[in-house]
Write an enzyme that holds these catalytic residues in place. Structure first.
Site, PDB file in Angstrom:
ATOM      1  N   CYS A 179      -3.523 -27.714  43.305  1.00  0.00           N
ATOM      2  CA  CYS A 179      -4.186 -26.482  42.882  1.00  0.00           C
ATOM      3  C   CYS A 179      -4.391 -25.539  44.061  1.00  0.00           C
ATOM      4  O   CYS A 179      -4.679 -25.987  45.181  1.00  0.00           O
ATOM      5  CB  CYS A 179      -5.570 -26.806  42.319  1.00  0.00           C
ATOM      6  SG  CYS A 179      -5.550 -27.331  40.610  1.00  0.00           S
TER       7      CYS A 179
ATOM      8  N   ARG B 152      -6.338 -27.105  51.909  1.00  0.00           N
ATOM      9  CA  ARG B 152      -6.632 -28.493  51.574  1.00  0.00           C
ATOM     10  C   ARG B 152      -5.882 -29.429  52.511  1.00  0.00           C
ATOM     11  O   ARG B 152      -4.885 -30.050  52.143  1.00  0.00           O
ATOM     12  CB  ARG B 152      -6.304 -28.760  50.109  1.00  0.00           C
ATOM     13  CG  ARG B 152      -7.180 -27.895  49.194  1.00  0.00           C
ATOM     14  CD  ARG B 152      -6.977 -28.214  47.765  1.00  0.00           C
ATOM     15  NE  ARG B 152      -7.615 -29.459  47.375  1.00  0.00           N
ATOM     16  CZ  ARG B 152      -7.449 -30.002  46.179  1.00  0.00           C
ATOM     17  NH1 ARG B 152      -6.665 -29.438  45.294  1.00  0.00           N
ATOM     18  NH2 ARG B 152      -8.056 -31.132  45.861  1.00  0.00           N
TER      19      ARG B 152
ATOM     20  N   ARG C 107      -2.840 -30.148  33.571  1.00  0.00           N
ATOM     21  CA  ARG C 107      -2.869 -31.131  34.653  1.00  0.00           C
ATOM     22  C   ARG C 107      -4.092 -32.024  34.531  1.00  0.00           C
ATOM     23  O   ARG C 107      -4.075 -33.151  35.027  1.00  0.00           O
ATOM     24  CB  ARG C 107      -2.911 -30.410  36.008  1.00  0.00           C
ATOM     25  CG  ARG C 107      -1.634 -29.641  36.280  1.00  0.00           C
ATOM     26  CD  ARG C 107      -1.617 -29.131  37.677  1.00  0.00           C
ATOM     27  NE  ARG C 107      -2.066 -30.159  38.594  1.00  0.00           N
ATOM     28  CZ  ARG C 107      -2.472 -29.942  39.822  1.00  0.00           C
ATOM     29  NH1 ARG C 107      -2.479 -28.723  40.290  1.00  0.00           N
ATOM     30  NH2 ARG C 107      -2.865 -30.928  40.589  1.00  0.00           N
TER      31      ARG C 107
ATOM     32  N   LYS D 227      -9.804 -38.064  34.824  1.00  0.00           N
ATOM     33  CA  LYS D 227      -8.570 -37.870  35.594  1.00  0.00           C
ATOM     34  C   LYS D 227      -8.758 -38.323  37.043  1.00  0.00           C
ATOM     35  O   LYS D 227      -7.932 -39.040  37.589  1.00  0.00           O
ATOM     36  CB  LYS D 227      -8.188 -36.379  35.582  1.00  0.00           C
ATOM     37  CG  LYS D 227      -7.099 -36.043  36.579  1.00  0.00           C
ATOM     38  CD  LYS D 227      -6.906 -34.550  36.777  1.00  0.00           C
ATOM     39  CE  LYS D 227      -7.973 -33.865  37.573  1.00  0.00           C
ATOM     40  NZ  LYS D 227      -7.616 -33.356  38.897  1.00  0.00           N
ATOM     41  N   ASN D 228      -9.862 -37.902  37.662  1.00  0.00           N
ATOM     42  CA  ASN D 228     -10.014 -38.158  39.088  1.00  0.00           C
ATOM     43  C   ASN D 228     -10.412 -39.599  39.420  1.00  0.00           C
ATOM     44  O   ASN D 228     -10.474 -39.969  40.592  1.00  0.00           O
ATOM     45  CB  ASN D 228     -11.008 -37.171  39.707  1.00  0.00           C
ATOM     46  CG  ASN D 228     -10.393 -35.780  39.837  1.00  0.00           C
ATOM     47  OD1 ASN D 228      -9.174 -35.619  39.663  1.00  0.00           O
ATOM     48  ND2 ASN D 228     -11.207 -34.776  40.117  1.00  0.00           N
TER      49      ASN D 228
ATOM     50  N   ASP E 295     -16.079 -28.700  40.761  1.00  0.00           N
ATOM     51  CA  ASP E 295     -15.177 -28.677  39.601  1.00  0.00           C
ATOM     52  C   ASP E 295     -15.830 -28.087  38.347  1.00  0.00           C
ATOM     53  O   ASP E 295     -15.168 -27.939  37.321  1.00  0.00           O
ATOM     54  CB  ASP E 295     -14.657 -30.096  39.304  1.00  0.00           C
ATOM     55  CG  ASP E 295     -13.716 -30.591  40.395  1.00  0.00           C
ATOM     56  OD1 ASP E 295     -13.248 -29.768  41.201  1.00  0.00           O
ATOM     57  OD2 ASP E 295     -13.458 -31.809  40.446  1.00  0.00           O
TER      58      ASP E 295
HETATM   59  N1  EPU Z   1     -11.068 -31.771  53.898  1.00  0.00           N
HETATM   60  C1  EPU Z   1     -10.496 -31.588  55.127  1.00  0.00           C
HETATM   61  N2  EPU Z   1      -9.576 -32.505  55.569  1.00  0.00           N
HETATM   62  C2  EPU Z   1      -9.202 -33.579  54.818  1.00  0.00           C
HETATM   63  C3  EPU Z   1      -9.785 -33.755  53.548  1.00  0.00           C
HETATM   64  C4  EPU Z   1     -10.724 -32.834  53.109  1.00  0.00           C
HETATM   65  O1  EPU Z   1     -10.807 -30.628  55.842  1.00  0.00           O
HETATM   66  O2  EPU Z   1      -8.370 -34.370  55.284  1.00  0.00           O
HETATM   67  C5  EPU Z   1     -12.072 -30.808  53.387  1.00  0.00           C
HETATM   68  C6  EPU Z   1     -11.574 -30.016  52.202  1.00  0.00           C
HETATM   69  O3  EPU Z   1     -10.807 -28.905  52.589  1.00  0.00           O
HETATM   70  C7  EPU Z   1     -12.855 -29.658  51.490  1.00  0.00           C
HETATM   71  C8  EPU Z   1     -13.743 -30.862  51.754  1.00  0.00           C
HETATM   72  O4  EPU Z   1     -13.169 -31.525  52.885  1.00  0.00           O
HETATM   73  O5  EPU Z   1     -13.423 -28.535  52.081  1.00  0.00           O
HETATM   74  C9  EPU Z   1     -13.861 -31.847  50.616  1.00  0.00           C
HETATM   75  O6  EPU Z   1     -12.589 -32.100  50.023  1.00  0.00           O
HETATM   76  P1  EPU Z   1     -12.236 -33.487  49.363  1.00  0.00           P
HETATM   77  O7  EPU Z   1     -11.327 -34.227  50.273  1.00  0.00           O
HETATM   78  O8  EPU Z   1     -13.475 -34.173  48.924  1.00  0.00           O
HETATM   79  O9  EPU Z   1     -11.406 -33.033  48.077  1.00  0.00           O
HETATM   80  P2  EPU Z   1     -10.208 -33.844  47.425  1.00  0.00           P
HETATM   81  O10 EPU Z   1     -10.438 -35.280  47.642  1.00  0.00           O
HETATM   82  O11 EPU Z   1      -8.939 -33.252  47.849  1.00  0.00           O
HETATM   83  C10 EPU Z   1     -11.264 -34.253  45.077  1.00  0.00           C
HETATM   84  C11 EPU Z   1     -10.893 -33.936  43.653  1.00  0.00           C
HETATM   85  C12 EPU Z   1     -11.024 -32.446  43.396  1.00  0.00           C
HETATM   86  C13 EPU Z   1     -12.472 -32.042  43.695  1.00  0.00           C
HETATM   87  C14 EPU Z   1     -12.856 -32.452  45.134  1.00  0.00           C
HETATM   88  C15 EPU Z   1     -14.300 -32.195  45.459  1.00  0.00           C
HETATM   89  C16 EPU Z   1      -9.301 -35.663  43.090  1.00  0.00           C
HETATM   90  C17 EPU Z   1      -7.904 -36.038  42.779  1.00  0.00           C
HETATM   91  N3  EPU Z   1      -9.530 -34.385  43.401  1.00  0.00           N
HETATM   92  O12 EPU Z   1     -10.362 -33.513  45.904  1.00  0.00           O
HETATM   93  O13 EPU Z   1     -10.740 -32.223  42.042  1.00  0.00           O
HETATM   94  O14 EPU Z   1     -12.632 -30.658  43.559  1.00  0.00           O
HETATM   95  O15 EPU Z   1     -12.601 -33.861  45.323  1.00  0.00           O
HETATM   96  O16 EPU Z   1     -15.138 -32.869  44.593  1.00  0.00           O
HETATM   97  O17 EPU Z   1     -10.188 -36.490  43.020  1.00  0.00           O
HETATM   98  C18 EPU Z   1     -10.092 -30.970  40.152  1.00  0.00           C
HETATM   99  O18 EPU Z   1     -10.170 -32.010  39.478  1.00  0.00           O
HETATM  100  O19 EPU Z   1      -9.937 -29.835  39.638  1.00  0.00           O
HETATM  101  C19 EPU Z   1     -10.151 -31.068  41.611  1.00  0.00           C
HETATM  102  C20 EPU Z   1      -9.708 -30.090  42.404  1.00  0.00           C
END
Ligand code: EPU
Length: 402
Positions: free
Chosen positions: A104, A109, A383, A12-13, A291
């Site tokens: 989620c 976030r 999802r 998915k990701n 995850d």
């Molecule tokens: N963060 C910030 N500001 C930002 C972006 C991130 O403070 O602008 C912080 C977040 O709050 C967190 C950390 O940085 O503490 C890392 O977050 P990241 O941006 O890596 O998460 P994401 O890109 O929103 C993706 C996956 C998630 C997975 C995380 C971590 C996708 C679509 N989602 O989220 O997947 O948990 O990376 O590996 O790729 C899931 O599949 O269940 C899921 C939540």
């Protein structure tokens, strides 16, 4: 007792950013092995409402010859990954608009890293209420250093940089397999991207072309079934797996005493009755994935002694723990940490799913609990897991949806 083969779906990701990448070109992008999950449907609807032609079937074909239009608000609030259209839209057309992304409930976030990086690349960004508007005649390549590693942030900026003027260097990119798979698709589309020691280099191009790509298997789905196999006196053969993507999960599973073998593209897991406690921290790849934290917590409920989990990525991502406690789990949560003590059994009751991976953990708990478990709000599971219940029924689980 569960038994049989389980075919692992595409990730998915990886699919979500790869679908968004189709906005970078007027030519056709064809993706294979995209999982049929709700988040993918949401992304496809976003693309449709942005004017792309979308054909679904065995393969997904997208052609975004012209882009424009305002997708419905609920498509943004349904999924955080909707933020992934911002970079491609801005880079391709000089203008990108999104609504504040939902998703989620696993803690805060924000998307400030995405927006700050785009600003550094020359975008003018305005926020009016929940609407975010970005404009830039042409983005310029820049040196980006995120305040901390971000998966979708890296993906968004990498996509934007493929059409920027000059070179972009992301100094601390996420190196998750899904990010690398996106880079591979972009390279097939003609992007110049290089993974170096000092970071991710992207040389911007005037335009990109179409491509065909097969999405990598979902390592989190594989890890989820590994835990299911370990806990349910099963013999499961997980097929279509890239074991190289699961090193940290395997290491912890081994340490906990899970009985499994790995082949070139499969995992064979045998159920066990006793497990060892673990000290576990979630980290960016190649560390243990956040995850997989919720699913592993269920296994640790049955491990001798006391286990500890520290959640470094989303410190509030423990809502499943409170539901597991209703089933008899002995879990204490304190400031981003969980202490899990052995219980001989879990008992079925009514619990509530709060996010995607929490849902998976509750299904696992329900499979091994005594008696019947009713999970409310199970839509979260859809999802991100393709035909999860179908796959479980095929190996002998008793699950009914109402
Ligand atoms: N963060 C910030 N500001 C930002 C972006 C991130 O403070 O602008 C912080 C977040 O709050 C967190 C950390 O940085 O503490 C890392 O977050 P990241 O941006 O890596 O998460 P994401 O890109 O929103 C993706 C996956 C998630 C997975 C995380 C971590 C996708 C679509 N989602 O989220 O997947 O948990 O990376 O590996 O790729 C899931 O599949 O269940 C899921 C939540």
């Amino acid at each position: 007792m569960l038994q049989g083969p389980v075919e692992i779906s595409g990730a998915k990701n990886a699919s979500l950013p790869e679908l968004a990448a189709s906005l970078l070109t007027t030519e056709e992008v064809v993706l294979e092995r995209v999982p049929r999950v709700k988040d993918v449907e949401t992304m496809l609807e976003l693309l449709l409402e942005l004017g792309a032609e979308v054909h679904t079937g065995e393969k997904i074909r997208i052609r975004a010859q012209e882009i424009g239009g305002e997708p419905r608000e609920e498509l943004f609030s349904a999924m955080r990954a909707s933020v992934l259209i911002l970079g491609p839209l801005l880079a391709r057309s000089g203008m990108g608009e999104i609504l504040w992304p939902g998703g989620c409930s696993i803690g805060k976030r924000p998307i400030d890293f995405h927006l700050d990086a785009l600003k550094k690349m020359g975008a003018e960004i305005q926020q009016e209420g929940s609407r975010i508007k970005a404009r830039a005649k042409r983005l310029k390549g820049e040196r980006i250093r995120f305040p901390r590693i971000t998966v979708t942030g890296t993906e968004n900026i990498m996509m934007a940089a493929t059409l920027a003027k000059g070179e972009t260097l992301i100094e601390n990119p996420a190196r998750e397999p899904e990010v690398k798979d996106l880079a591979l698709l972009l390279q097939k589309m003609g992007a110049e991207i290089g993974w170096e020691k000092d970071g991710l280099h992207i040389e911007g191009k005037e335009s990109l072309g179409g491509a065909q790509h097969r999405v990598i298997p979902d390592r989190i789905e594989a890890g989820t079934f590994l835990v299911i196999g370990a806990l349910s006196s099963s013999f499961l053969l997980l097929k279509n797996v890239y074991p190289g993507h699961l090193t940290a999960v395997f290491q912890k599973a081994k340490e906990a005493g899970v009985d499994f073998d790995i082949g070139e593209n499969w995992i064979e897991v045998r159920g066990g009755s006793s497990f060892r406690s673990l000290i576990l921290e979630t980290e960016e790849y190649p560390g243990f994935p956040t995850d997989m934290q919720a699913q592993m917590m269920v296994l640790l409920c049955f491990a001798e002694g006391e286990s500890r989990i520290k959640e470094n990525i989303f410190p509030e991502r423990f809502r499943h723990a409170y539901e597991l406690k209703k089933m008899g789990a002995d879990v204490e949560i304190l400031q981003g940490k969980a202490i899990i003590r052995n219980v001989r059994k879990l008992k079925g009751t009514t619990v509530k799913a709060t996010d995607l991976r929490a849902s998976a953990s509750l299904v696992i708990a329900g499979l091994v609990a005594e008696g019947k478990t009713v999970i409310e709000d199970i839509f979260h599971l859809k999802r991100g897991y393709e035909d999860f219940f179908g796959k479980l029924r095929k190996i002998g689980a008793e699950i009914r949806e109402e």
